[in-house]
Motif scaffolding. Structure first.
Motif, mmCIF file in Angstrom:
data_model
loop_
_atom_site.group_PDB
_atom_site.id
_atom_site.type_symbol
_atom_site.label_atom_id
_atom_site.label_comp_id
_atom_site.label_asym_id
_atom_site.label_seq_id
_atom_site.Cartn_x
_atom_site.Cartn_y
_atom_site.Cartn_z
ATOM 1 N N VAL A 191 0.857 -1.165 0.000
ATOM 2 C CA VAL A 191 0.000 0.000 0.000
ATOM 3 C C VAL A 191 0.902 1.226 0.000
ATOM 4 C CG1 VAL A 191 -1.781 1.236 1.289
ATOM 5 C CG2 VAL A 191 -1.763 -1.256 1.262
ATOM 6 N N ALA A 192 0.520 2.194 -0.789
ATOM 7 C CA ALA A 192 1.321 3.417 -0.859
ATOM 8 C C ALA A 192 1.320 4.107 0.508
ATOM 9 C CB ALA A 192 0.753 4.353 -1.919
ATOM 10 N N PRO A 193 2.446 4.639 0.915
ATOM 11 C CA PRO A 193 2.497 5.340 2.202
ATOM 12 C C PRO A 193 1.635 6.604 2.169
ATOM 13 C CG PRO A 193 4.581 5.565 1.026
ATOM 14 C CD PRO A 193 3.724 4.621 0.237
ATOM 15 N N ILE A 194 1.123 6.969 3.321
ATOM 16 C CA ILE A 194 0.304 8.179 3.428
ATOM 17 C C ILE A 194 1.252 9.369 3.520
ATOM 18 C CG2 ILE A 194 -1.354 9.414 4.852
ATOM 19 C CD1 ILE A 194 -2.404 6.677 5.743
ATOM 20 N N THR A 195 1.029 10.337 2.681
ATOM 21 C CA THR A 195 1.875 11.522 2.671
ATOM 22 C C THR A 195 1.136 12.703 3.286
ATOM 23 O OG1 THR A 195 1.098 12.211 0.488
ATOM 24 C CG2 THR A 195 3.019 10.740 0.552
ATOM 25 N N ALA A 196 1.876 13.690 3.720
ATOM 26 C CA ALA A 196 1.280 14.886 4.316
ATOM 27 C C ALA A 196 0.408 15.623 3.297
ATOM 28 C CB ALA A 196 2.372 15.811 4.843
ATOM 29 N N ASP B 275 -7.346 15.513 1.469
ATOM 30 C CA ASP B 275 -8.497 14.633 1.657
ATOM 31 C C ASP B 275 -8.942 14.648 3.117
ATOM 32 O OD1 ASP B 275 -10.377 12.621 1.671
ATOM 33 O OD2 ASP B 275 -9.073 11.098 0.791
ATOM 34 N N SER B 276 -10.079 15.281 3.394
ATOM 35 C CA SER B 276 -10.537 15.399 4.781
ATOM 36 C C SER B 276 -10.877 14.032 5.380
ATOM 37 C CB SER B 276 -11.736 16.334 4.874
ATOM 38 O OG SER B 276 -12.835 15.814 4.151
ATOM 39 N N LYS B 277 -11.427 13.119 4.586
ATOM 40 C CA LYS B 277 -11.741 11.785 5.111
ATOM 41 C C LYS B 277 -10.475 11.060 5.556
ATOM 42 C CE LYS B 277 -15.949 10.730 2.575
ATOM 43 N NZ LYS B 277 -16.584 9.763 1.669
ATOM 44 N N LEU B 278 -9.434 11.179 4.770
ATOM 45 C CA LEU B 278 -8.162 10.563 5.122
ATOM 46 C C LEU B 278 -7.599 11.203 6.385
ATOM 47 C CD1 LEU B 278 -5.892 8.583 4.463
ATOM 48 C CD2 LEU B 278 -4.916 10.329 2.959
ATOM 49 N N LYS B 279 -7.709 12.525 6.497
ATOM 50 C CA LYS B 279 -7.211 13.231 7.677
ATOM 51 C C LYS B 279 -7.943 12.755 8.931
ATOM 52 C CE LYS B 279 -7.834 17.645 7.643
ATOM 53 N NZ LYS B 279 -7.866 19.103 7.677
ATOM 54 N N TYR B 280 -9.269 12.696 8.876
ATOM 55 C CA TYR B 280 -10.045 12.250 10.035
ATOM 56 C C TYR B 280 -9.720 10.799 10.382
ATOM 57 C CZ TYR B 280 -12.877 16.355 8.756
ATOM 58 O OH TYR B 280 -13.305 17.608 8.428
ATOM 59 N N SER B 281 -9.588 9.964 9.358
ATOM 60 C CA SER B 281 -9.266 8.552 9.596
ATOM 61 C C SER B 281 -7.908 8.402 10.277
ATOM 62 C CB SER B 281 -9.278 7.768 8.289
ATOM 63 O OG SER B 281 -10.564 7.731 7.746
ATOM 64 N N CYS B 282 -6.934 9.165 9.844
ATOM 65 C CA CYS B 282 -5.605 9.113 10.455
ATOM 66 C C CYS B 282 -5.655 9.546 11.924
ATOM 67 C CB CYS B 282 -4.626 10.004 9.697
ATOM 68 S SG CYS B 282 -4.183 9.382 8.072
ATOM 69 N N ILE B 283 -6.405 10.605 12.186
ATOM 70 C CA ILE B 283 -6.523 11.113 13.553
ATOM 71 C C ILE B 283 -7.203 10.077 14.453
ATOM 72 C CG2 ILE B 283 -7.686 12.855 14.966
ATOM 73 C CD1 ILE B 283 -7.148 14.827 12.599
ATOM 74 N N ILE B 284 -8.282 9.474 13.968
ATOM 75 C CA ILE B 284 -9.005 8.473 14.750
ATOM 76 C C ILE B 284 -8.153 7.220 14.933
ATOM 77 C CG2 ILE B 284 -11.047 6.985 14.788
ATOM 78 C CD1 ILE B 284 -12.472 9.300 13.217
ATOM 79 N N LEU C 88 -16.716 -1.386 11.253
ATOM 80 C CA LEU C 88 -17.936 -0.577 11.332
ATOM 81 C C LEU C 88 -17.713 0.841 10.824
ATOM 82 C CD1 LEU C 88 -19.510 -1.539 14.783
ATOM 83 C CD2 LEU C 88 -20.353 -2.086 12.504
ATOM 84 N N GLY C 89 -16.507 1.322 10.950
ATOM 85 C CA GLY C 89 -16.200 2.680 10.502
ATOM 86 C C GLY C 89 -16.622 3.707 11.528
ATOM 87 N N TRP C 90 -16.672 4.965 11.103
ATOM 88 C CA TRP C 90 -17.015 6.058 11.997
ATOM 89 C C TRP C 90 -17.923 7.023 11.259
ATOM 90 C CZ3 TRP C 90 -11.766 5.340 10.688
ATOM 91 C CH2 TRP C 90 -11.047 4.544 11.571
ATOM 92 N N SER D 90 -15.022 30.336 17.026
ATOM 93 C CA SER D 90 -14.029 30.295 15.958
ATOM 94 C C SER D 90 -13.379 28.921 15.814
ATOM 95 C CB SER D 90 -12.942 31.342 16.243
ATOM 96 O OG SER D 90 -12.273 31.009 17.441
ATOM 97 N N GLN D 91 -13.856 27.941 16.568
ATOM 98 C CA GLN D 91 -13.221 26.626 16.540
ATOM 99 C C GLN D 91 -14.230 25.550 16.136
ATOM 100 O OE1 GLN D 91 -11.724 25.213 20.298
ATOM 101 N NE2 GLN D 91 -10.006 24.231 19.296
ATOM 102 N N SER D 92 -13.768 24.607 15.363
ATOM 103 C CA SER D 92 -14.605 23.477 14.971
ATOM 104 C C SER D 92 -14.199 22.256 15.785
ATOM 105 C CB SER D 92 -14.432 23.161 13.487
ATOM 106 O OG SER D 92 -14.896 24.229 12.715
ATOM 107 N N LYS D 93 -15.220 21.522 16.233
ATOM 108 C CA LYS D 93 -14.986 20.278 16.946
ATOM 109 C C LYS D 93 -15.519 19.166 16.060
ATOM 110 C CE LYS D 93 -15.232 22.385 21.435
ATOM 111 N NZ LYS D 93 -15.819 22.417 22.758
ATOM 112 N N TYR D 94 -14.802 18.082 16.012
ATOM 113 C CA TYR D 94 -15.157 16.957 15.160
ATOM 114 C C TYR D 94 -15.656 15.816 16.054
ATOM 115 C CZ TYR D 94 -12.538 19.751 11.881
ATOM 116 O OH TYR D 94 -12.095 20.777 11.095
ATOM 117 N N LEU D 95 -16.971 15.620 16.049
ATOM 118 C CA LEU D 95 -17.579 14.566 16.849
ATOM 119 C C LEU D 95 -17.379 13.240 16.139
ATOM 120 C CD1 LEU D 95 -21.008 16.253 17.626
ATOM 121 C CD2 LEU D 95 -18.846 16.509 18.831
ATOM 122 N N VAL D 96 -16.965 12.235 16.875
ATOM 123 C CA VAL D 96 -16.682 10.918 16.289
ATOM 124 C C VAL D 96 -17.641 9.898 16.895
ATOM 125 C CG1 VAL D 96 -14.947 9.137 15.910
ATOM 126 C CG2 VAL D 96 -14.264 11.544 16.020
#
Length: 150
Positions: free
Chosen positions: A44-49, A55-64, A84-86, A95-101
């Motif tokens: 699998v190709a490595p995840i790059t910055a 890709d926001s989905k990739l960013k959220y997945s990495c954080i979770i 199951l996913g999220w 001024s801040q966004s919170k990401y509910l998981v």
């Protein structure tokens, strides 16, 4: 002698024809060994910055994924079922966004009675946390906007 020569030649010709026909057929199936091939793991190709930034989905997945696999916060183990996913919902406050998981990408609104895990991103830094019940219920109903499921 001529009487014996004719049947002898006939048998010789028929034998020759049968021999030629059987030589031209495919050889009988020979038993083969069924050795199992070693499965080579799929690369699998490595995840790059840059991929995470685009890709926001990739960013959220990495954080979770990081929260589940590398942090010692017990509450984040509630979302550890990767099959199951999220479901991530963006909660805007000031001024801040919170990401509910939420655990399970197919979770229904009626099942969202429990407090979710959440994280914030500020200046490239991720902060993991969770809501307190009264605060969450009062504000969630008005301000939360669902993001894509994944």
């Amino acid at each position: 002698m001529k009487k014996l020569l004719l049947p002898f030649i006939t048998v010789l010709i028929i034998g020759t024809v049968v021999g030629i026909v059987t030589l031209h057929h495919a050889p009988a199936a020979t038993p083969t060994t069924t050795a199992k091939k070693a499965q080579v793991p799929r690369r699998v190709a490595p995840i790059t910055a840059s991929a995470v930034a685009k890709d926001s989905k990739l960013k959220y997945s990495c954080i979770i994924y990081y929260a589940v696999k590398h942090l010692k916060i017990q509450r984040w183990q509630e979302v550890s079922d990767f099959k199951l996913g999220w479901q991530v919902e963006i909660y805007h406050e000031a001024s801040q966004s919170k990401y509910l998981v939420w655990p399970d990408k197919n979770i229904k609104t009626s099942a969202k009675a429990l407090q979710p895990n959440w994280f914030t991103i500020e200046n490239g830094q991720v902060t993991y946390d969770r809501f307190w019940g009264a605060y969450f219920q009062k504000r969630y109903d008005r301000n939360c906007q669902p993001d894509d499921d994944y």
